[in-house]
Design an enzyme around this catalytic site. Structure first.
Site, short mmCIF file in Angstrom:
data_model
loop_
_atom_site.label_atom_id
_atom_site.label_comp_id
_atom_site.label_asym_id
_atom_site.label_seq_id
_atom_site.Cartn_x
_atom_site.Cartn_y
_atom_site.Cartn_z
N GLU A 24 0.83 -1.20 0.00
CA GLU A 24 0.00 0.00 0.00
C GLU A 24 0.87 1.25 0.00
O GLU A 24 1.86 1.35 0.73
CB GLU A 24 -0.91 0.00 1.23
CG GLU A 24 -1.87 1.19 1.28
CD GLU A 24 -2.92 1.02 2.36
OE1 GLU A 24 -3.71 0.06 2.27
OE2 GLU A 24 -2.94 1.84 3.29
N ALA A 58 -8.77 11.50 4.06
CA ALA A 58 -10.03 11.76 4.76
C ALA A 58 -10.79 12.87 4.06
O ALA A 58 -10.24 13.90 3.71
CB ALA A 58 -9.75 12.14 6.21
N HIS A 84 -8.20 3.08 -3.58
CA HIS A 84 -9.08 3.25 -2.43
C HIS A 84 -10.23 4.18 -2.83
O HIS A 84 -10.03 5.17 -3.55
CB HIS A 84 -8.32 3.87 -1.26
CG HIS A 84 -7.41 2.91 -0.57
ND1 HIS A 84 -7.24 2.90 0.80
CD2 HIS A 84 -6.64 1.91 -1.04
CE1 HIS A 84 -6.39 1.94 1.13
NE2 HIS A 84 -6.00 1.33 0.02
N GLY A 115 -14.67 5.23 5.16
CA GLY A 115 -13.88 6.44 5.27
C GLY A 115 -14.05 7.11 6.63
O GLY A 115 -14.98 6.81 7.38
N GLN A 185 -6.68 -3.85 9.56
CA GLN A 185 -5.90 -2.78 10.16
C GLN A 185 -4.62 -3.40 10.72
O GLN A 185 -4.57 -4.59 11.01
CB GLN A 185 -6.71 -2.14 11.29
CG GLN A 185 -6.05 -1.00 12.01
CD GLN A 185 -5.71 0.15 11.07
OE1 GLN A 185 -4.61 0.16 10.52
NE2 GLN A 185 -6.63 1.08 10.89
N ARG A 281 7.92 3.78 1.57
CA ARG A 281 9.32 3.41 1.71
C ARG A 281 9.45 1.91 1.46
O ARG A 281 8.70 1.12 2.01
CB ARG A 281 9.85 3.75 3.10
CG ARG A 281 9.59 5.17 3.57
CD ARG A 281 10.39 6.20 2.81
NE ARG A 281 11.83 6.00 2.92
CZ ARG A 281 12.72 6.95 2.66
NH1 ARG A 281 12.33 8.15 2.30
NH2 ARG A 281 14.01 6.69 2.77
#
Length: 305
Positions: A24, A58, A84, A115, A185, A281
């Site tokens: 991601e 957001a 997303h 969201g 998560q 990264r």
């Protein structure tokens, strides 16, 4: 007193490389961040990820940048790009139009999310004329095109859920609406995921549940993020990162070790799919994948020949 077997194999000797991974990223804000993102994609691409996803800020704050990044990945790389998409601050028609634009750009995978509220601290409210929640969004996407759809899952319960049982019910609604998989998560102890996987199975959820892995690049930042999303940060983590603020190289070694050990325990528990929150990264995610036995595809093909 326990004695370590001196003849025991190295920690990752039993990991066969039979895993599938995904990565991601988030859309870059500056030219420098853009360079870092594409360097990371170039580094991780040879590992043959199932897909790479790009987050959505957001309140739709990165909508255009997300679309541009996902479309470029789909257009200029061999990777399967996943976008997303959230229910926040948009009508059904507006969200459907975004999904149509993704389909036209060759994007076939959507990560469908409710969201977060556009302003921190506010209670979530359905936008007038918008999709009510992630399950509603999944159903709407299914009516448009045969997208591959991933949704979120929360091993430690979503902060807005009244109970773990209600949270599982919500996950089941998303799967029943047509989602192909759930991505969790981040969490920091293998038992957290394995217990959640068992509870989901007992609740009749038979879709693939992929653990989300967050290598700790900055301990203070992870503590802050964890507080916002209801993730428990074990006390032992603070001790391990203590005193490393001025030693980035050592901090990376500790972070890679912890995340790799988490993945090894999950592997021992039967997990074969991993989703890495890279924070744009590549180094830590690449190192962990290497320990899990993944090698660049071209290198693997040469070795096999």
């Amino acid at each position: 007193m326990s004695i370590v077997d001196p003849m025991a194999p190295p920690l990752f000797a039993d990991v066969a490389g039979d895993v599938a991974v995904s990565f991601e990223f988030f859309p870059p804000k500056t030219e420098k961040m853009e360079e870092t993102l594409w360097a990371s994609i170039e580094t991780l691409s040879p590992l043959g990820p199932r897909f790479v996803s790009v987050t959505y800020g957001a309140g739709g704050t990165t909508r255009e940048r997300t679309h541009a990044t996902v479309s470029k990945i789909a257009r200029e790389t061999p990777l399967a790009a996943a976008a997303h998409l959230t229910c926040v601050e948009a009508t059904r028609e507006e969200i459907d139009q975004i999904a149509e634009e993704y389909w036209a750009a060759g994007v076939r995978h959507i990560v469908a999310l409710r969201g977060d509220p556009p302003r921190a601290g506010e209670k979530y409210r359905t936008h007038p004329g918008g999709y009510e929640n992630a399950a509603d969004l999944v159903a709407g996407l299914r009516r448009l095109h045969p997208f591959e759809i991933s949704v979120s899952a929360y091993p430690e319960c979503h902060p807005d859920s009244p109970s773990p049982e209600a949270d599982l019910d919500n996950l089941k609604r998303k799967i029943d609406a047509g989602a192909n998989r759930a991505i969790t998560q981040f969490f920091f102890e293998a038992e957290t995921f394995l217990r959640f996987r068992d509870r989901a199975a007992a609740a009749g959820i038979d879709a693939e549940i992929v653990p989300g892995i967050m290598p700790v690049m900055n301990y203070a930042s992870v503590v802050k993020m964890s507080a916002m999303c209801g993730t428990d940060v074990p006390a032992w983590m603070e001790k391990l990162f203590e005193g490393l603020d001025e030693h980035p190289g050592a901090r990376q070694l500790v972070a890679a070790t912890l995340a790799a050990e988490l993945c090894r325990k999950l592997y021992a528990g039967g997990v074969r799919q991993f989703h890495f929150y890279t924070l744009n990264r590549a180094e830590l995610s690449y190192a962990i994948c290497h320990l899990l036995g993944l090698r660049p595809r071209q290198q693997a093909a040469v070795a096999a020949a």
